[in-house]
Scaffold this motif. Sequence first.
Motif, PDB file in Angstrom:
ATOM      1  N   LEU A 190       0.816  -1.215   0.000  1.00 35.80           N
ATOM      2  CA  LEU A 190       0.000   0.000   0.000  1.00 35.80           C
ATOM      3  C   LEU A 190       0.848   1.262   0.000  1.00 35.80           C
ATOM      4  O   LEU A 190       0.415   2.315  -0.459  1.00 35.80           O
ATOM      5  N   ALA A 191       2.074   1.148   0.511  1.00 38.11           N
ATOM      6  CA  ALA A 191       2.993   2.287   0.435  1.00 38.11           C
ATOM      7  C   ALA A 191       3.439   2.478  -1.013  1.00 38.11           C
ATOM      8  O   ALA A 191       3.570   3.597  -1.493  1.00 38.11           O
ATOM      9  N   ALA A 192       3.635   1.370  -1.717  1.00 37.00           N
ATOM     10  CA  ALA A 192       4.067   1.437  -3.112  1.00 37.00           C
ATOM     11  C   ALA A 192       2.922   1.851  -4.038  1.00 37.00           C
ATOM     12  O   ALA A 192       3.122   2.570  -5.004  1.00 37.00           O
ATOM     13  N   ASP A 193       1.720   1.387  -3.743  1.00 37.92           N
ATOM     14  CA  ASP A 193       0.543   1.792  -4.515  1.00 37.92           C
ATOM     15  C   ASP A 193      -0.680   1.833  -3.617  1.00 37.92           C
ATOM     16  O   ASP A 193      -1.281   0.803  -3.331  1.00 37.92           O
TER      17      ASP A 193
END
Lengths: 151, 151
Positions: free
Chosen positions: B17-20
């Motif tokens: 979720l940090a990446a997308d």
Amino acid sequence: MTPGGLEPLDQAIVQELAADGRRSFTDLAERVGLSVSAVHQRVRRLEQRGVILGYTARLDGEQIGLPLTALISLTPNDPAAPDDYPQRIQHIKEIESCYSVAGDESYILLVRVQTPLALEDLLRRIREAAKVSTRTTVVLSTPFEGRSPTF
Amino acid sequence: MTPGGLEPLDQAIVQELAADGRRSFTDLAERVGLSVSAVHQRVRRLEQRGVILGYTARLDGEQIGLPLTALISLTPNDPAAPDDYPQRIQHIKEIESCYSVAGDESYILLVRVQTPLALEDLLRRIREAAKVSTRTTVVLSTPFEGRSPTF
DNA sequence: TCTGAAAACTCGTGAGT
DNA sequence: ACTCACGAGTTTTCAGA
């Protein structure tokens, strides 16, 4: 007040997504007064044009095991060396952001690590990779961070 | 390597979720090897526990009409005054982040504005609101920003 | 560039293990 | 804490203005 190269409708959409990156198209459509598919098209276009660079979850550094934040200023050891510092340090995962700045130093880095020892090791790796001197400012607390811009 | 107070499964979810930040639960479920509803439960819990603080779209400052970024260091005029600076400046929308730091200065602010004139005005408002001296470092370019942490 | 409608997919919940 | 299942809601695409 306002026009900064972005249409009012796009501005509204972008602002909503800055405030909540998971807002649904249905929700966005209501807020900006367009149909769901019109919003859909506009968001896709904003992504393609690079206005929207991506989406991220904002995380609590403490809770994800990276409680130590620091700002690191970089000064080149050899002022005549080619200025390819970002390339030389981009592989270092602890570096969250890299700013090229006007002033005494050349770059300012924002980093997150687990422990003081990890910071010491990180500094060593940065100095070696980029051939720079570093000056480190430790962050004690973060009153707020990453607030969405108003424009 | 790793354990930072977060279970491996939660860690994987949070990293995705940090990446997308717009990744779907279905997508997350496949990547971490759980059912969709298990992921759903975990994400809700991560949000409630404050591990995930929220979601945002990352925007291109140039394209949204805020091309000028700066780092501002704050030094109290009256060292004996109560330390309520964050409260005193949090209403100023141009301030994206506020860090309390160890070192010569007390706080470092990251701000975004339209023009040099807007920066001048912003500095005046910060000095008046918080009764501080300021030292400003202008950002010339941003090689990278807001990369997702690896842990 | 917008709308509206249809199909496919995802979310969110509840019952059960 | 996880899985499965289901209805409601959302995304995505497409034809048409």
